[in-house]
Design an enzyme around this catalytic site. Sequence first.
Site: not given
Length: 662
Positions: A275, A292
């Site tokens: 991110e 994940r």
Amino acid sequence: MIRKLLIANRGEIACRVIRTARSMGVNTVAVYSDADANALHVQMADEAVHLGPAPARESYLDIEKVIGAAQKTGADAIHPGYGFLSENADFCRACEAAGIIFVGPPTGAIEAMGSKSAAKRIMEEAKVPLVPGYHGANQDPGVIEGHAERIGYPVLLKAAAGGGGKGMRRVDRAQDFMEALEAAKREARNAFNDDIMLVERYVLSPRHVEIQVFCDSHGNGVYLHERDCSVQRRHQKVVEEAPAPGVSPELRARMGEAALRAAKAIGYVGAGTVEFLLDSRGEFYFMEMNTRLQVEHPVTELITGQDLVQWQLLVAGGEELPLQQQDIPLIGHAMEVRIYAEDPDNDFLPATGTLLRHCPPQQDDSVRVDTGVQSGDEISVHYDPMISKLIVHGSNRREALAKLDRALREYQIAGLTHNIPFLRRVINHSAFAGSAVTTHFIEENEAALLKATRVLSSVQLAGIAACLAAQRTGNCALRAPETDAHSPWHQGDAWRSNLMPTQQACIDFHGERHEIRFTAGGGQVLWHSGEHQGEIHTLADAQVAIVDGRRVNFTPVLHTGGGTLFIDGTQVDFAIVEPDLGESGDDAGHGLSAPMNGTIVSLLVEAGTPVEADQPLLVMEAMKMEHTLRAPKGGTVKQYFCSAGELVDGGSLLVDFEEGEA
């Protein structure tokens, strides 16, 4: 090759993994708590194992119980979904010790990214751009505060072990820092059992753009383009789309290559998300890496034509990635919204209750709904309040946006408060349509997005009249005796000798009362309310009304005390106001009530203490988030009707509060 897979999760992600596993010929095992005994994922799996009570700590988060369930059923792999144990290094290590494949990255990769401060150091060495901040081991509050002053306000406090906005606080002023630090640490302890904090510069007007990466155990790695997740509330995503508007191929490549450097720096294997914050100049900064699958992965699937859960199972089984970087397509545009049980007009407080109706829009190749619930299910205080994810695909952004709006119009949920009307306001806002959004989009457009004016139209009033007429007729028919069924005394049309069979009802619509008079019979309803009036012809065996020459479909969901009407692409929730028979008292006490079901975390002031307006009085936790109740005005806390650790019902009185000078 994986032959039997246990899904260590619940809700829509468990259902999603079960569907993909079955398509690959893999047998599935579900796990469930007391609250999920009849849940959709339990019904879908080949077999299921009970873990324990509803609280996640005693069921889904109990590593020993989950491993035991896998061993009991002979599962050779565990898919952790997202949330719960998905980024828990101890769980990954326990799987390895038990000889069970963990469908995710190695333990070392989880540990490397599990601490935000450690992750920052690793990314710095891998030459991944970072936001200026403090990620050190010295957690003395004064030291952290000193670094905040050095960085300069506003700053962002983040739990080192955090995610999903928990343990995160923006601080704009030095005088607010200590209170925010204490609240963030407390929330982090409750969510992650770890209150180590980091602080970094708050980047003004940023976009949240993330890169989907995938690596296998053979040294191959790819990035599957980017997603824009800028529209957020409480640091949790509301709308996600791929590809990100305005990102050039060159910028996409730079961000993708940086994300792959991040993954390779920690020996990553499997699906992961890196991110970034992207500023207006096109500069990007590493925020975190989620080790994940992400909630928003379906938009990536739709623009690439790939099943990422299938990729996960193939890689976990030792196979190579299905595609190389140059082979990954970019097809059209996809958008996703998260359907939540929450009240956007009341600070996004989560809602609990029974789904009296859950009817998603019709699905096809361009409209998809991922959900783990169905009509009759309970949305409880124990888990995240997400009901589903609605995902659409179009040849371009404009087409995807039009499909999303239509699908939201068709989506029907009754029985509890939800965010669909809010989502429609978001995606129809001119700034969103023009791709001019940042992570502050909701705060900057509160007037247009929140607390929308609600006025009943003539079509909506007509539909309510039809609902009331059907309800009254049905109730009377149930009471009619089998003998002399044609007696006028048992008719459901308010028959009166020599008078029109007119009935009336008073409804409450978001605090506004409306008197509705109606006459029903023979599939026809005559009605009027204030300045509105009309004639409705209901068609047999169909929820269709002809209103003023206009044919309108409607769906009524009636319940004790009111109902929900879906008509003309809108939802109308109304309550029936019963006549005042003089039985209600006026001695109700003054105080603060629980805004939802939840657990009391702490009482912040003692009984008998004078307080100022807006002073925090107590903290409660619901659906994995903390909520602070504050004094409405200056006054005195006379008495508490709750204690720390107690589970309370929404609406119950918590504090006896007396207004007056503090």
